[in-house]
Structure formats: structure tokens, C-alpha cells
Design an enzyme around this catalytic site. Structure first.
Site, PDB file in Angstrom:
ATOM      1  N   SER A   1       5.872 -55.901  -8.252  1.00  0.00           N
ATOM      2  CA  SER A   1       4.828 -56.264  -9.217  1.00  0.00           C
ATOM      3  C   SER A   1       3.839 -57.309  -8.721  1.00  0.00           C
ATOM      4  O   SER A   1       2.787 -57.490  -9.342  1.00  0.00           O
ATOM      5  CB  SER A   1       5.470 -56.801 -10.493  1.00  0.00           C
TER       6      SER A   1
ATOM      7  N   LYS B   1       0.354 -56.178  -8.324  1.00  0.00           N
ATOM      8  CA  LYS B   1      -0.528 -55.938  -9.483  1.00  0.00           C
ATOM      9  C   LYS B   1      -1.706 -56.919  -9.518  1.00  0.00           C
ATOM     10  O   LYS B   1      -2.771 -56.602 -10.035  1.00  0.00           O
ATOM     11  CB  LYS B   1       0.278 -56.045 -10.783  1.00  0.00           C
TER      12      LYS B   1
ATOM     13  N   VAL C   1      10.319 -57.181  -8.909  1.00  0.00           N
ATOM     14  CA  VAL C   1      11.741 -56.865  -8.954  1.00  0.00           C
ATOM     15  C   VAL C   1      12.375 -56.731  -7.560  1.00  0.00           C
ATOM     16  O   VAL C   1      13.571 -56.543  -7.453  1.00  0.00           O
ATOM     17  CB  VAL C   1      12.062 -55.622  -9.817  1.00  0.00           C
TER      18      VAL C   1
END
Ligand code: GLU
Length: 305
Positions: free
Chosen positions: A61, A64, A259
Site C-alpha cells: 500500500s 498508493k 501489508v
């Protein structure tokens, strides 16, 4: 500094046993649960490392933040934010509940999976391959690491098991948030999440953000200051999943976790920090990595609040 960092890493190792590896992406189960490392890159270009800073993990992530800036550059603010919101959800990162219940239907922000998939679909390019090449080239530039690559096993593992992401993407196509081909857009998203990095790479990304989009080594403006500001603000409000409020109080600087166990932080005007610790808490944040950042914030007086 190295001695201090070494001591913090050793002190925080005890937290590793309290967390778990993510199960929903099978390939991530192969991570070294006991790895723990930290890197700092100051905006003057000084670097400091300790622990397992050479350990490779997938960026997940954290990517992002970068895809958001590229989409803003390609499509502009009003286009992006007419399709993706600016508010934290308080829900887990992969939740789909608000997609249908809140009207008009658009993902709450670009840091949850739904918002990030929509954002990746907005990056300009004639094909999925062209978009991912553009993303990877940008990552290589801001990490000063021309050798960054995608971990194909993690990518395939995500592609095989990403049914929840796939469901959200098709729903977003139905309501007009995504206009591009869905499988292509998911491929870009799964690949960007599977870029393999070390703490040094993500500390360079943090330093680039801390320096408002100007490369700390070449002095080149690589991203518009406005878009970097937007990215850092989302890191504060939504960067640590539904643990962002607690993180703002206990640590107090923009950060984004993934993660894969990484956390990338940008201390404005000062430094980028990268930590890795694949053992995660129940929200998906590196359990020992969080403790390292708490310690750094307190001892180096880094909270922006
Ligand atoms: N690739 C992961 C997913 O889509 C990213 C999640 C994360 O790091 O929060 O579920």
C-alpha cells in the site's frame, strides 16, 4: 545515530511475536516474520541504517501514495477528486461496505484499496504495461535505485486471490468511477503493490516527500509541490489504515504502511524514514515498526503537531 538506531531495533524486537503475517495473499506468508530494520535519509542526503535494512519486501500500500501523485499529474485535481473522496473511513483498508451505501458512490479516499485501484486506472498510458512501466520508472527515479523490480510471485499470488479487490473494481466500473478496462487496471494495481524494496528505498521516497517533491540529490523538481502536499495530507489522515488517528497522536508525522510490513514516513523539511517488520497488528500495520517510529518521534522530537 547508528548506535541509537541499533539499540531501538533491538529493544523493539520483543513486539514481533505479538503480530502475524497476512494470510489473504499466500505469497506474503513466506516473509521473514522476525525481520526488523530501519533506514533514515535526511534531506541533506545523509543516510543511517540499522537491523535488517537489507531485507527485501514488497511495497504494497505504500505505492498508493505515488500512484496518487502520478494520477493527479496526469488528470488534474478536479478529475481525480470527482471520482475519489478525501475523507478517512474508519473501516479496514479492504472494506467495501461504504461503496454502495454512501451516495454518490465513490471510494472515500485514495489510500483504501477501492480508491487506490480507481486512482491507478487514471494514470495515462495506452496499455496496462505502459502504465506500470511509467510507475516503475518513477519509483526508480525517486528511490535512486535503477534496479527496482516487481516480485512476480507476489504479483501472481495477488492476482489469483484478489477477488475482493476485483469485486470492488467491477462495482466501480458499474457506477462510472472507473472507465478503463478492469483487468488491466487491476494488473497495474497488483504489480505496483508487488514492487520489491528495502527500507533504504522507501526512506528515499520519504525524503523526496519531506523535501516537497524536489530530489534531494539532484535538486530537480520531480513532482508539483501541491500534489506532494495532498499526498502527505492523506498520509496523515489515512496512511496507517484505521489506526491513523492513534498514530497521529503517538508518532505525529505523515506515514504510509503496507501489508508487506513496510512503513514509509516523511518528516517535513527533515527526513524520510523507512522501517520493515513483516509481523503485523490486527489493522495491518507492522507491529514492531510502529514501536520504532514511536521511539524515533519521541527521542528525535519529530512530531509535527
Ligand atoms: N496489495 C494489497 C491489497 O490489495 C495492498 C494492501 C495493503 O498493503 O494495505 O490487498
Amino acid at each position: 545515530m547508528e548506535n541509537y538506531l541499533q539499540k531501538v531495533v533491538e529493544d523493539k524486537r520483543s513486539y514481533i511475536d505479538k503480530g502475524t503475517l497476512p494470510e489473504y495473499i499466500p505469497e506474503l506468508q513466506k516473509a521473514r516474520k522476525d525481520a526488523l530494520g530501519v533506514s533514515i535519509v535526511t534531506i541533506e542526503g545523509d543516510t543511517h541504517h540499522a537491523g535488517d535494512y537489507k531485507y527485501s519486501f514488497t511495497i504494497q500500500s505504500i505505492s498508493k501514495v505515488i500512484s496518487l501523485m502520478l494520477a493527479l499529474k496526469d488528470k488534474g485535481e478536479s478529475y481525480v477528486f470527482s471520482r475519489v473522496g478525501m475523507e478517512p473511513t474508519g473501516d479496514p483498508f479492504n472494506s467495501m461496505v461504504k461503496l454502495e451505501t454512501v451516495r454518490p458512490s465513490k471510494p472515500f479516499n485514495p489510500m483504501i484499496n477501492a480508491g487506490a485501484i480507481a486512482v491507478s486506472s487514471m494514470i495515462e498510458g495506452n496499455s496496462g504495461e505502459e502504465k506500470i512501466k511509467k510507475l516503475l520508472d518513477f519509483f526508480r527515479k525517486i528511490t535512486h535505485n535503477p534496479e527496482l523490480e516487481i516480485n512476480e510471485d507476489v504479483y501472481l499470488s495477488e492476482k489469483r486471490t484478489g477477488d475482493r479487490n476485483r469485486a470492488m473494481a467491477y462495482f466501480m466500473k458499474d457506477v462510472g468511477v472507473i472507465t478503463e478496462d478492469i483487468e488491466d487496471s487491476l494488473d497495474v494495481y497488483f504489480r505496483q503493490c508487488s514492487i520489491e524494496v528495502t527500507t533504504k528505498d522507501i526512506a528515499y521516497i520519504g525524503a523526496f516527500l519531506a523535501n516537497n517533491g524536489v530530489d534531494i540529490i539532484t535538486g530537480e523538481r520531480v513532482m508539483e509541490e501541491r500534489f506532494v502536499k495532498i499526498a502527505k495530507t492523506f498520509m496523515v489522515t489515512c496512511g496507517m489504515y484505521n489506526g491513523s488517528g492513534e498514530f497521529a497522536i503517538n508518532v505525529g508525522f505523515p506515514a504510509k504502511s503496507g501489508v508487506g510490513g513496510g512503513i514509509m514516513a516523511a518528516v517535513p523539511g527533515k527526513m524520510g524514514i523507512g522501517v520493515v517488520g513483516p509481523s503485523l497488528d490486527e489493522k495491518g500495520n507492522s507491529i514492531a515498526g510502529l514501536e520504532i517510529l514511536k521511539d524515533l518521534s519521541k527521542n528525535l522530537d519529530l512530531s509535527i503537531f
